[in-house]
Design an enzyme around this catalytic site. Sequence first.
Site, PDB file in Angstrom:
ATOM      1  N   ASP A 463       0.838  -1.190   0.000  1.00 47.72           N
ATOM      2  CA  ASP A 463       0.000   0.000   0.000  1.00 47.72           C
ATOM      3  C   ASP A 463       0.874   1.241   0.000  1.00 47.72           C
ATOM      4  O   ASP A 463       2.099   1.160   0.139  1.00 47.72           O
ATOM      5  CB  ASP A 463      -1.000  -0.001   1.158  1.00 47.72           C
ATOM      6  N   ASN A 471      -3.823  12.973   0.552  1.00 46.37           N
ATOM      7  CA  ASN A 471      -5.174  13.504   0.351  1.00 46.37           C
ATOM      8  C   ASN A 471      -5.373  14.808   1.110  1.00 46.37           C
ATOM      9  O   ASN A 471      -5.975  15.757   0.601  1.00 46.37           O
ATOM     10  CB  ASN A 471      -6.223  12.484   0.797  1.00 46.37           C
ATOM     11  N   ASP A 480      -5.990  10.320  -6.159  1.00 48.10           N
ATOM     12  CA  ASP A 480      -6.368   9.410  -7.253  1.00 48.10           C
ATOM     13  C   ASP A 480      -5.216   9.238  -8.230  1.00 48.10           C
ATOM     14  O   ASP A 480      -4.975   8.126  -8.743  1.00 48.10           O
ATOM     15  CB  ASP A 480      -7.591   9.967  -7.985  1.00 48.10           C
ATOM     16  N   GLU A 506      -5.910   2.421  -0.799  1.00 49.87           N
ATOM     17  CA  GLU A 506      -4.579   2.468  -1.390  1.00 49.87           C
ATOM     18  C   GLU A 506      -3.892   1.119  -1.335  1.00 49.87           C
ATOM     19  O   GLU A 506      -2.677   1.035  -1.538  1.00 49.87           O
ATOM     20  CB  GLU A 506      -3.734   3.529  -0.661  1.00 49.87           C
TER      21      GLU A 506
END
Length: 588
Positions: A463, A471, A480, A506
């Site tokens: 991840d 974010n 994204d 993620e």
Amino acid sequence: MTLLITLAILVGLGMIMLLAYQISASYQNQFLAARQHNLHAQKMVGLQLAQWQQQLQLGLNPLVSSLQAGTPIDVVAQQLPGQLRQLPFASNLALLDERGNVLAVADGQSPAEMGLDYGHGLASSTPELRWLPASPSALIAVQTVQNSAQQTLATLAVRIEASTVAQLLANTSYGPEQELYLLDARLRPLAHAPAEAQLPNLASGLIARIQRAEAQTLQIQLPNEPGISLLSANQLGKLPYVLLLRIDSRHFLQQWKSTVFFYLLGSTLMLLLSLLTAYFFWRSQRLGRHLRQKEHKLSASEARFRQMIETTPVGLVLARLPDFYITYINQHAARVFGLPQAAALSKRAFELYYDRIDFIHHSDSAMNGRALNNVECLLRHKEGTPFWASVSMSVTEAHDGSTLLMGLSDITQRKRLEEELKKRATTDSLSGLANRAYFMESAGQELLRCKRMQQPAALLMLDIDFFKKINDNYGHQVGDLAIQAMASLCRSQLRELDLLGRIGGEEFIAFLPATDLDTARQLAEQLRCAIAAQVIAIEDGREVRFTSSLGLTLMRADDLNLDAIMKRADDALYQSKHQGRNRTSEVL
């Protein structure tokens, strides 16, 4: 002399009787001809409405299948405009729930604009295409969609404008003197032709006969109407509509009056002729009229058959056996292949197939008496490009030899839709990798294959480190972009045989078949370094970098399914997180 006078009188009386007979026969012929025109118009309208009903059934079948297959209503709603375009005579297509509430409309019209009368017919539980018995300005056809438990899923409603029906009536009418009216179950006018025609004032007794389906072709004096009218009223098969046809006597008897005038003018000369000449003349006239009627009927029948074949929405190809040269192709089939009809006659039937082996199998089956019905295969366009089609094939025998009959429909759009739906069901929309469900299914099958082949396999979970900070600091759009960059790196750094998926947020996962521990370590480290070197440039000129934590494990002999391997890989990923991130940990 007396004998001659008597003979002359007898001849005169005979000629008068013959003249009277001819006048009466001419009147009957005019009446029968006008009645035949009414019957012909009735049959043509009935055939066209039946053809519309078949086209509606074919156009609604994909929507019915989608609903019965459990496709969400919003997805089915997106199909409405495409299906409406396949029904050129329809003006709108709506999707209703079981209470008659509108869920979606193909062109955005409101229920009032579409003219739906929800109080008639929508509550029926019959899953068949049916027509609403009454609607103020259009024909409305509805079909209730049910599941296997006979529960109503939705109702499909199609609107056909009265102007479209009026054009059909105008095309069916043989002349301006014939008036056609399409009435609903309450005998209210839905459409008429010609445009200036006015529905006659029907007597109550005649209305009752029409409602009891007892009305036939009649010569009647209508209330407040001059002259005699030839009136026909017929129920159109099982449809809840009545076709009313009218010809005024001033029109259909005009030719008869002209004939009577010439008969009277020529009677003086006819009296001078002998009975034998009059007899043979009468016989020749009768025979000629009979032959003309036969010829007219034959020509009309041939024209109707050709029109039906040429305008049918299914492609039709006829090929001569055994050399398969095409002898006929209708307009729809010629358009499907992109060929002029004349150019197709120089080809053989197998040239229409993209793969000749498919044609050999299909034709052998048809020639052995096993007709094909709706077999999906690839055909060839004029330019050489393939397209999907549904093909039916059979062989017919005639006095001049055997003929191969092919019926086909272009289903390329449907196949594309199926592929798109399959892709949406198995692919994560953001990363383009397999979603969790599809990855679990594919990796589970690959796990069983590796165990059966006694090959090693590894599972890699990874991840993005501190993804929440990305974010928070840069926004979800940059987050994204980070996920998409991560997916792109996984595809470029791992092998084609490796299975990749995004299992949430993620988090990513990779199943590495035929991979030992050293190879797995090398791939994991190569991927980790590539991720650390990745730079994402955003619009404000800043650069975003991120690292990844990885967890690695190998398949054990006692692993019965993918869950146990994923648990170890997740534990290894947890160790990487707690040991400082940007590293690969192993749980073997």
